[in-house]
Structures are given as structure tokens and as C-alpha cells.
Design an enzyme around this catalytic site. Structure first.
Site, PDB file in Angstrom:
ATOM      1  N   ASP A  30      76.126 -67.516  -8.533  1.00 33.90           N
ATOM      2  CA  ASP A  30      74.717 -67.730  -8.833  1.00 33.90           C
ATOM      3  C   ASP A  30      74.191 -66.475  -9.523  1.00 33.90           C
ATOM      4  OD1 ASP A  30      72.163 -69.571  -7.407  1.00 33.90           O
ATOM      5  OD2 ASP A  30      71.718 -67.664  -8.405  1.00 33.90           O
ATOM      6  N   ILE A  31      73.475 -66.699 -10.615  1.00 33.36           N
ATOM      7  CA  ILE A  31      73.018 -65.572 -11.423  1.00 33.36           C
ATOM      8  C   ILE A  31      72.115 -64.616 -10.636  1.00 33.36           C
ATOM      9  CG2 ILE A  31      70.952 -66.711 -12.424  1.00 33.36           C
ATOM     10  CD1 ILE A  31      72.623 -65.526 -15.119  1.00 33.36           C
ATOM     11  N   ASN A  87      69.625 -77.715  -1.525  1.00 33.67           N
ATOM     12  CA  ASN A  87      68.232 -78.140  -1.681  1.00 33.67           C
ATOM     13  C   ASN A  87      68.169 -79.471  -2.433  1.00 33.67           C
ATOM     14  OD1 ASN A  87      67.448 -75.677  -0.523  1.00 33.67           O
ATOM     15  ND2 ASN A  87      67.439 -74.645  -2.503  1.00 33.67           N
ATOM     16  N   GLN A  94      64.499 -77.357  -4.818  1.00 33.96           N
ATOM     17  CA  GLN A  94      65.560 -77.559  -5.811  1.00 33.96           C
ATOM     18  C   GLN A  94      64.963 -77.274  -7.189  1.00 33.96           C
ATOM     19  OE1 GLN A  94      67.349 -81.482  -5.877  1.00 33.96           O
ATOM     20  NE2 GLN A  94      69.000 -80.827  -7.242  1.00 33.96           N
ATOM     21  N   HIS A 100      74.064 -79.025  -5.896  1.00 31.86           N
ATOM     22  CA  HIS A 100      74.873 -77.809  -5.704  1.00 31.86           C
ATOM     23  C   HIS A 100      74.737 -77.299  -4.278  1.00 31.86           C
ATOM     24  CE1 HIS A 100      70.878 -76.900  -7.343  1.00 31.86           C
ATOM     25  NE2 HIS A 100      70.885 -75.883  -6.493  1.00 31.86           N
ATOM     26  N   PHE A 101      75.779 -76.631  -3.833  1.00 31.22           N
ATOM     27  CA  PHE A 101      75.771 -75.968  -2.532  1.00 31.22           C
ATOM     28  C   PHE A 101      75.710 -74.464  -2.777  1.00 31.22           C
ATOM     29  CE2 PHE A 101      76.889 -79.424   0.413  1.00 31.22           C
ATOM     30  CZ  PHE A 101      77.284 -80.400  -0.482  1.00 31.22           C
ATOM     31  N   HIS A 102      74.741 -73.810  -2.163  1.00 23.37           N
ATOM     32  CA  HIS A 102      74.685 -72.340  -2.207  1.00 23.37           C
ATOM     33  C   HIS A 102      75.548 -71.808  -1.070  1.00 23.37           C
ATOM     34  CE1 HIS A 102      70.957 -71.731  -4.723  1.00 23.37           C
ATOM     35  NE2 HIS A 102      70.682 -72.949  -4.296  1.00 23.37           N
TER      36      HIS A 102
HETATM   37  P1  AMP Z   1      68.118 -74.416  -6.464  1.00 26.47           P
HETATM   38  O1  AMP Z   1      66.820 -73.666  -6.502  1.00 26.47           O
HETATM   39  O2  AMP Z   1      68.621 -74.716  -5.096  1.00 26.47           O
HETATM   40  O3  AMP Z   1      68.047 -75.643  -7.357  1.00 26.47           O
HETATM   41  O4  AMP Z   1      69.195 -73.427  -7.070  1.00 26.47           O
HETATM   42  C1  AMP Z   1      69.503 -73.341  -8.418  1.00 26.47           C
HETATM   43  C2  AMP Z   1      70.231 -72.050  -8.591  1.00 26.47           C
HETATM   44  O5  AMP Z   1      70.867 -72.061  -9.859  1.00 26.47           O
HETATM   45  C3  AMP Z   1      69.319 -70.805  -8.553  1.00 26.47           C
HETATM   46  O6  AMP Z   1      69.686 -69.985  -7.446  1.00 26.47           O
HETATM   47  C4  AMP Z   1      69.602 -70.126  -9.894  1.00 26.47           C
HETATM   48  O7  AMP Z   1      69.705 -68.740  -9.774  1.00 26.47           O
HETATM   49  C5  AMP Z   1      70.928 -70.731 -10.297  1.00 26.47           C
HETATM   50  N1  AMP Z   1      71.168 -70.743 -11.731  1.00 26.47           N
HETATM   51  C6  AMP Z   1      70.395 -71.326 -12.672  1.00 26.47           C
HETATM   52  N2  AMP Z   1      70.957 -71.141 -13.896  1.00 26.47           N
HETATM   53  C7  AMP Z   1      72.111 -70.465 -13.695  1.00 26.47           C
HETATM   54  C8  AMP Z   1      73.138 -69.989 -14.564  1.00 26.47           C
HETATM   55  N3  AMP Z   1      73.089 -70.172 -15.878  1.00 26.47           N
HETATM   56  N4  AMP Z   1      74.183 -69.327 -14.029  1.00 26.47           N
HETATM   57  C9  AMP Z   1      74.233 -69.131 -12.694  1.00 26.47           C
HETATM   58  N5  AMP Z   1      73.311 -69.565 -11.825  1.00 26.47           N
HETATM   59  C10 AMP Z   1      72.256 -70.214 -12.316  1.00 26.47           C
END
Ligand code: AMP
Ligand code: ZN
Length: 141
Positions: A30-31, A87, A94, A100-102
Site C-alpha cells: 500500500d502506497i 473496507n 472504502q 482488497h484486504f489490508h
Molecule cells: P481503502 O480505503 O480501504 O479503499 O484502501 C485503499 C488503499 O489503496 C489505500 O490505503 C491507498 O493508500 C491504496 N492505494 C491507492 N492507490 C494505490 C497505488 N497506486 N498503489 C498502492 N496503493 C494504493
């Protein structure tokens, strides 16, 4: 799916820091790196959220999560726990609508990640509590 940032990551059209890949899932950092090693595990099949999974996809995806979690723990020996968060819907925070799973490795209670659960138990009688469980039970297929 067109215009889905995670589908583009799977196809290599947007760069990512890959952690693991097979025919079912893609995992990458995750970025935001809420904590070091914070990883997202996504199904290659575009499903928006948990409500779009069928049992087989859920089994295939979740079956892969322990080995990725264990690899993160091994790679970061100070990791002493992990929050796994998924989420579903804007109301549930979300922001990317490809499920996705964190996997958030934990190092201490002050490592940058926190969660709050409100205890509302005093608001319900035992009967109301049971009734709430029953209406969910009655709709499970
Ligand atoms: P959520 O808020 O649960 O939908 O999580 C989405 C996640 O995607 C966030 O934690 C972002 O940091 C991550 N994210 C979005 N774009 C990218 C990307 N290009 N590379 C890596 N992570 C990303
Ligand atoms: Zn997608």
C-alpha cells in the site's frame, strides 16, 4: 474493469511494489505504508466489495492470506501482530472499489495505526440483542 486503478495495477499499466502473485491474487505494498510492510491483497477478478464474492472466490482469496501474512511477519521480525482489514462501501472507508484486504503489521500500539470500537452494549435488553441476531440468522442462505 476499465478505469479501475487496481485492475490497471494487476495488468502492469500502473506501477506497484509487488509482494506476491498467482492466478487468483495479486499482493503489493500500500502506497501509504501506514506501518512498514502494509500490504494489499486483491483478487485478480474485479469484485467491488465483499457483497460481490461467491463462496469459491472467497475461499480461494482468503486461503492465500495466511502465507502472505506470515511472510510479512518473517520479513519484519519486530512485527508482533497484524490487523487484517477489509473496507466495504464508502461509509466503511472504502476508497478504491476493487475489493482488497489490508495486511497491517503491528509493531507497537503507537505505530501509527488505530481503531476505535464503541461499546453500546448498555443500550440493549437481552431480548433486543437476541432479536437482532435472529433476524440476521433468518436471512442467511
Ligand atoms: P481503502 O480505503 O480501504 O479503499 O484502501 C485503499 C488503499 O489503496 C489505500 O490505503 C491507498 O493508500 C491504496 N492505494 C491507492 N492507490 C494505490 C497505488 N497506486 N498503489 C498502492 N496503493 C494504493
Ligand atoms: Zn478492478
Amino acid at each position: 474493469m476499465e478505469n479501475c486503478i487496481f485492475c490497471k495495477i494487476i495488468k502492469g499499466e500502473i506501477p506497484s511494489a509487488k509482494v506476491y502473485e498467482d492466478d487468483i491474487v495479486y499482493a503489493f505494498l500500500d502506497i501509504t505504508q501506514v506501518t512498514p510492510g502494509h500490504t494489499l491483497v486483491i483478487p485478480k477478478q474485479h469484485v467491488q466489495n465483499i457483497f460481490e464474492y461467491d463462496e469459491d472466490l472467497a475461499a480461494e482469496v482468503f486461503k492465500r492470506i495466511p502465507k502472505i501474512a506470515k511472510a510479512i511477519q518473517t520479513a519484519f521480525p519486530e512485527c508482533s501482530g497484524m490487523n487484517i482489514i477489509q473496507n466495504n462501501g464508502e461509509v466503511a472507508y472504502q476508497s478504491v472499489f476493487h475489493s482488497h484486504f489490508h495486511l497491517i503489521p503491528r509493531y507497537s500500539q503507537k505505530d501509527g495505526f488505530s481503531m476505535a470500537f464503541t461499546d453500546n452494549s448498555h443500550q440493549y435488553t437481552p431480548e433486543e440483542f437476541k432479536h437482532r441476531a435472529q433476524i440476521i440468522q433468518d436471512t442467511i442462505q
